[in-house]
Write a protein that holds these residues in place. Structure first.
Motif, PDB file in Angstrom:
ATOM      1  N   ASN A 150      27.322 -66.042  13.722  1.00 31.80           N
ATOM      2  CA  ASN A 150      27.277 -67.218  14.584  1.00 31.80           C
ATOM      3  C   ASN A 150      26.080 -67.037  15.507  1.00 31.80           C
ATOM      4  OD1 ASN A 150      27.536 -69.145  16.588  1.00 31.80           O
ATOM      5  ND2 ASN A 150      29.750 -68.918  16.766  1.00 31.80           N
ATOM      6  N   GLY A 151      25.069 -67.840  15.299  1.00 28.93           N
ATOM      7  CA  GLY A 151      23.839 -67.712  16.076  1.00 28.93           C
ATOM      8  C   GLY A 151      23.829 -68.480  17.375  1.00 28.93           C
ATOM      9  N   ASN A 152      24.992 -68.833  17.892  1.00 25.45           N
ATOM     10  CA  ASN A 152      25.079 -69.598  19.131  1.00 25.45           C
ATOM     11  C   ASN A 152      24.784 -68.677  20.316  1.00 25.45           C
ATOM     12  OD1 ASN A 152      25.750 -71.063  21.392  1.00 25.45           O
ATOM     13  ND2 ASN A 152      27.711 -71.800  20.590  1.00 25.45           N
ATOM     14  N   SER A 153      23.572 -68.746  20.828  1.00 26.17           N
ATOM     15  CA  SER A 153      23.180 -67.861  21.927  1.00 26.17           C
ATOM     16  C   SER A 153      23.828 -68.243  23.255  1.00 26.17           C
ATOM     17  CB  SER A 153      21.654 -67.845  22.076  1.00 26.17           C
ATOM     18  OG  SER A 153      21.180 -69.132  22.379  1.00 26.17           O
ATOM     19  N   ASP A 154      24.547 -69.362  23.281  1.00 25.84           N
ATOM     20  CA  ASP A 154      25.276 -69.715  24.503  1.00 25.84           C
ATOM     21  C   ASP A 154      26.507 -68.838  24.710  1.00 25.84           C
ATOM     22  OD1 ASP A 154      23.486 -71.743  25.088  1.00 25.84           O
ATOM     23  OD2 ASP A 154      24.689 -73.293  24.107  1.00 25.84           O
ATOM     24  N   ILE A 155      27.044 -68.263  23.615  1.00 24.46           N
ATOM     25  CA  ILE A 155      28.258 -67.463  23.777  1.00 24.46           C
ATOM     26  C   ILE A 155      27.987 -65.957  23.824  1.00 24.46           C
ATOM     27  CG2 ILE A 155      29.724 -69.249  22.789  1.00 24.46           C
ATOM     28  CD1 ILE A 155      29.964 -67.525  20.257  1.00 24.46           C
ATOM     29  N   ASN A 175      24.385 -63.263  24.178  1.00 22.78           N
ATOM     30  CA  ASN A 175      22.942 -63.024  24.095  1.00 22.78           C
ATOM     31  C   ASN A 175      22.536 -61.892  25.021  1.00 22.78           C
ATOM     32  OD1 ASN A 175      21.548 -63.969  26.711  1.00 22.78           O
ATOM     33  ND2 ASN A 175      22.913 -65.691  26.246  1.00 22.78           N
ATOM     34  N   ASN A 195      30.370 -65.036  26.614  1.00 25.99           N
ATOM     35  CA  ASN A 195      31.517 -65.884  26.876  1.00 25.99           C
ATOM     36  C   ASN A 195      32.641 -65.321  26.019  1.00 25.99           C
ATOM     37  OD1 ASN A 195      33.515 -67.889  26.590  1.00 25.99           O
ATOM     38  ND2 ASN A 195      32.057 -69.499  27.109  1.00 25.99           N
ATOM     39  N   GLN A 227      35.055 -67.458  23.754  1.00 26.70           N
ATOM     40  CA  GLN A 227      34.377 -68.075  22.606  1.00 26.70           C
ATOM     41  C   GLN A 227      34.043 -67.041  21.531  1.00 26.70           C
ATOM     42  OE1 GLN A 227      33.955 -71.354  21.964  1.00 26.70           O
ATOM     43  NE2 GLN A 227      35.243 -71.596  23.766  1.00 26.70           N
ATOM     44  N   PHE A 261      35.570 -67.036  17.623  1.00 28.62           N
ATOM     45  CA  PHE A 261      34.735 -66.892  16.415  1.00 28.62           C
ATOM     46  C   PHE A 261      35.214 -65.715  15.573  1.00 28.62           C
ATOM     47  CE2 PHE A 261      31.272 -64.451  14.496  1.00 28.62           C
ATOM     48  CZ  PHE A 261      30.982 -65.302  13.451  1.00 28.62           C
TER      49      PHE A 261
END
Length: 169
Positions: A134-139, A141, A155, A158, A162
């Motif tokens: 999951n490359g979502n850098s909001d959760i 990084n 986060n 989250q 995942f």
């Protein structure tokens, strides 16, 4: 200021793994290191390790953070399928204590430092690994913005959602 060098830590782990496997560094066909925190941008930690233990094989790093050892096992399995490789050294090394914000008690207590190493030997036994990402850098990084300290941000709820949903598919 760090108290140790990554190259020194991983060479000790590698030598112990080689001793336990009963083989010499010259017997290795490949070295894979998983890390996000090495001593240098280049040479790679795997190449530094190769030099320190006296191996003569190819060596490279992968960056997969917490899941790096599993990704490395999957990569090693692909190298084993062509039957040219007998022994692969798989090593994971992280120094997360240098990247966490010690004031953020919701994340700093979850991450630590460690090094693990195994000598893998080719066999005909099947390997079952399921990878996900999951490359979502909001959760999750670690920022590398200029002028900012490289610090882990997460986060947790989250990331947990995942992880659980990926494992159950």
């Amino acid at each position: 200021e760090k108290d140790f060098e990554a190259g020194q830590v991983v060479s000790v782990a590698a030598k112990k793994a080689l001793d336990m496997a009963g083989i010499n560094a010259e017997d290795l066909d490949l070295i894979i290191c998983s890390t996000i925190k090495s001593d240098y941008y280049t040479p790679s930690l795997a190449c530094t390790l190769q030099s320190k233990i006296g191996a003569k094989c190819p060596a490279f790093d992968i960056n997969a953070a917490c899941s790096g050892f599993i990704y490395g096992l999957d990569i090693a399995d692909k190298y084993f399928t062509d039957k040219k490789y007998k022994y692969i050294l798989m090593l994971s090394y992280e120094v997360m204590s240098q990247l966490v914000d010690w004031q953020d008690r919701s994340t700093c207590v979850l991450f630590g430092d460690g090094c693990g190493c195994a000598v893998l030997e080719n066999s005909d036994e099947p390997v079952y690994i399921k990878l996900s990402a999951n490359g979502n850098s909001d959760i999750l990084n670690i920022s590398n913005k200029e002028g900012q300290k490289h610090t882990l941000h997460m986060n947790g709820p989250q990331v947990y959602k995942f992880a659980v949903s990926s494992a159950c598919k």
